[in-house]
Design a protein around this motif. Sequence first.
Motif, short mmCIF file in Angstrom:
data_model
loop_
_atom_site.label_atom_id
_atom_site.label_comp_id
_atom_site.label_asym_id
_atom_site.label_seq_id
_atom_site.Cartn_x
_atom_site.Cartn_y
_atom_site.Cartn_z
N LEU A 52 10.94 4.96 1.50
CA LEU A 52 10.75 6.16 2.30
C LEU A 52 11.89 6.39 3.28
N GLY A 53 13.04 5.85 2.97
CA GLY A 53 14.18 6.03 3.86
C GLY A 53 14.79 7.44 3.75
N PRO A 54 15.58 7.85 4.72
CA PRO A 54 16.21 9.17 4.68
C PRO A 54 17.27 9.25 3.57
N TYR A 55 17.69 10.48 3.28
CA TYR A 55 18.66 10.68 2.21
C TYR A 55 19.97 10.00 2.59
N GLY A 56 20.48 9.24 1.68
CA GLY A 56 21.73 8.53 1.91
C GLY A 56 21.55 7.11 2.37
N LYS A 57 20.33 6.70 2.72
CA LYS A 57 20.08 5.33 3.18
C LYS A 57 19.03 4.64 2.30
N LEU A 58 19.02 5.01 1.05
CA LEU A 58 18.06 4.39 0.15
C LEU A 58 18.49 2.97 -0.18
N GLY A 59 17.49 2.11 -0.47
CA GLY A 59 17.79 0.74 -0.84
C GLY A 59 17.73 -0.24 0.29
N HIS A 60 17.46 0.22 1.50
CA HIS A 60 17.36 -0.70 2.64
C HIS A 60 15.92 -1.24 2.74
N ARG A 61 15.81 -2.54 3.06
CA ARG A 61 14.50 -3.18 3.08
C ARG A 61 13.60 -2.63 4.18
N GLU A 62 14.18 -2.22 5.31
CA GLU A 62 13.33 -1.77 6.40
C GLU A 62 12.61 -0.46 6.09
N TYR A 63 13.07 0.25 5.06
CA TYR A 63 12.43 1.51 4.70
C TYR A 63 11.44 1.36 3.54
N GLU A 64 11.26 0.15 3.02
CA GLU A 64 10.34 -0.07 1.91
C GLU A 64 8.92 -0.26 2.45
N ASN A 65 7.95 0.35 1.77
CA ASN A 65 6.54 0.28 2.16
C ASN A 65 5.69 0.00 0.91
N VAL A 66 4.63 -0.75 1.11
CA VAL A 66 3.71 -1.08 0.02
C VAL A 66 2.72 0.08 -0.13
N LEU A 67 2.74 0.70 -1.28
CA LEU A 67 1.82 1.80 -1.55
C LEU A 67 0.51 1.33 -2.17
N CYS A 68 0.57 0.30 -3.03
CA CYS A 68 -0.64 -0.16 -3.72
C CYS A 68 -0.45 -1.63 -4.11
N THR A 69 -1.54 -2.39 -4.04
CA THR A 69 -1.54 -3.79 -4.43
C THR A 69 -2.51 -3.98 -5.59
N ILE A 70 -2.03 -4.60 -6.66
CA ILE A 70 -2.84 -4.84 -7.85
C ILE A 70 -2.92 -6.34 -8.05
N LYS A 71 -4.15 -6.86 -8.13
CA LYS A 71 -4.39 -8.29 -8.34
C LYS A 71 -5.19 -8.49 -9.62
N VAL A 72 -4.81 -9.49 -10.40
CA VAL A 72 -5.50 -9.84 -11.63
C VAL A 72 -5.80 -11.34 -11.56
N ASP A 73 -7.11 -11.71 -11.60
CA ASP A 73 -7.48 -13.13 -11.53
C ASP A 73 -7.66 -13.71 -12.92
N GLY A 74 -7.98 -14.97 -12.97
CA GLY A 74 -8.11 -15.66 -14.25
C GLY A 74 -9.28 -15.18 -15.09
N ASN A 75 -10.25 -14.50 -14.48
CA ASN A 75 -11.39 -13.98 -15.23
C ASN A 75 -11.15 -12.60 -15.80
N GLY A 76 -9.96 -12.08 -15.60
CA GLY A 76 -9.65 -10.75 -16.13
C GLY A 76 -10.08 -9.61 -15.24
N VAL A 77 -10.43 -9.88 -13.99
CA VAL A 77 -10.85 -8.84 -13.05
C VAL A 77 -9.62 -8.26 -12.37
N ILE A 78 -9.47 -6.94 -12.41
CA ILE A 78 -8.34 -6.23 -11.81
C ILE A 78 -8.82 -5.60 -10.51
N THR A 79 -8.12 -5.89 -9.42
CA THR A 79 -8.46 -5.34 -8.11
C THR A 79 -7.32 -4.45 -7.65
N VAL A 80 -7.63 -3.19 -7.34
CA VAL A 80 -6.65 -2.21 -6.87
C VAL A 80 -6.97 -1.89 -5.42
N LYS A 81 -5.97 -2.05 -4.55
CA LYS A 81 -6.16 -1.78 -3.13
C LYS A 81 -4.94 -1.04 -2.57
#
Length: 403
Positions: A52-81
């Motif tokens: 979500l960084g401004p134009y011309g400053k893409l690729g910097h770590r400080e502008y990266e944000n987590v939009l969604c987390t997907i977890k898959v356990d050993g039982n095959g259960v998928i968790t979306v948060k």
Amino acid sequence: MANVRRRRQDRRPVEASSLKSKIITWEPSEEFIKNNHVINTPVQTMYIMGDLGPYGKLGHREYENVLCTIKVDGNGVITVKPDFSGTKGAYRIELDGEKREVWEYTIENASAQVQPEEEEREQRVFRDLYRRHRDYLSGLVGSDFEMPLPGTLRLFMNGEIVSAQGYEYDNLYVHFFLELPNQWSSSPFQQLSGVTQICATKTVGWDKVAYFCYPFTVEMFYTQKDEDSLPQWPVLYFEVLSLDFWQRYRVEGYGSLVLPSCPGVHVLTIPTWRPVDLGTVAEMRRFFIGGSPELEDLTYIRTPSTFKGKRLSRFGFRTKTTGSVTFRLYCLQQSKAFLESSAQRQRMQSVLDRLGGFSQQSSVYNVLEAFQRARRRMQEARESLPQDLINTSASTVLQPLEP
């Protein structure tokens, strides 16, 4: 001493301040409880990131944000948060920059719909997997379930001597044994007697209570030989004794308990008594020396099994009421007769069929036994009468009345 391992002297002791993590979390958060109060299963985690960084400053770590987390356990259960947006609306991310930019985004399930053929094939794979797992568990348990012989009742009891209360002296212990009546048996390795540990008393209310919590296990078998005879249940005899500083013991009380005929959990408090002598000399001897009147045979608490007479006289036998003992019994019954249908059970009308569903108390046994004794006496009296008198009375009864 050559085989003794010695510590290295140059090793520094570990100080308490060197621990990097807390051993105890005194104020856990909800997220901490959720993550630590579950069974640990292998989990794979994937993140959907947004730059979500401004134009011309893409690729910097400080502008990266987590939009969604997907977890898959050993039982095959998928968790979306966070969850799929649906009708909830868009999620918002507010940046901390000068412009205070606000981004909105939605999470949608873009997977293609499963075709009916694929869904059926997947269900078939799951059914095959569950069947194999069931067969695996059946192989571990086995198919041979141990059953008693026909006409035999198995009585399994987990018992506990909970406490003893209301006794005169301290440091109590209980000696007990189980008496099996006729048609009852047990394994040769089954222990039918025992002694609890010595327990000091504790004042609870107005009584002094000794908590034993002594467990014992008994397995017995009842074999039905005559359907007309009533089954007699095993009896638990016990005596409460006390031990003083000089290792002298005193009898504090005798008691007996008829095992419950109904399966389930039973908490029973049994009162006790002890024999006494006349005068104060016996009580002084009991206090100073430790001796007291005792029963040579504990079955004398009830009617002894070796008694063959018609009347048991206890005239002149003096007793004194003492405290009580609390038992907790877990009774299980097993018999092939329990598998029969209710209609067959009513047709058979055998004693063994009624053992599982009804609690026949000793008073009922006494009444029925008295009835059988009276019936036998009437038959004996009838047989002793002259035959002509019996025929005359029978003809008088059968003669019709004239109008």
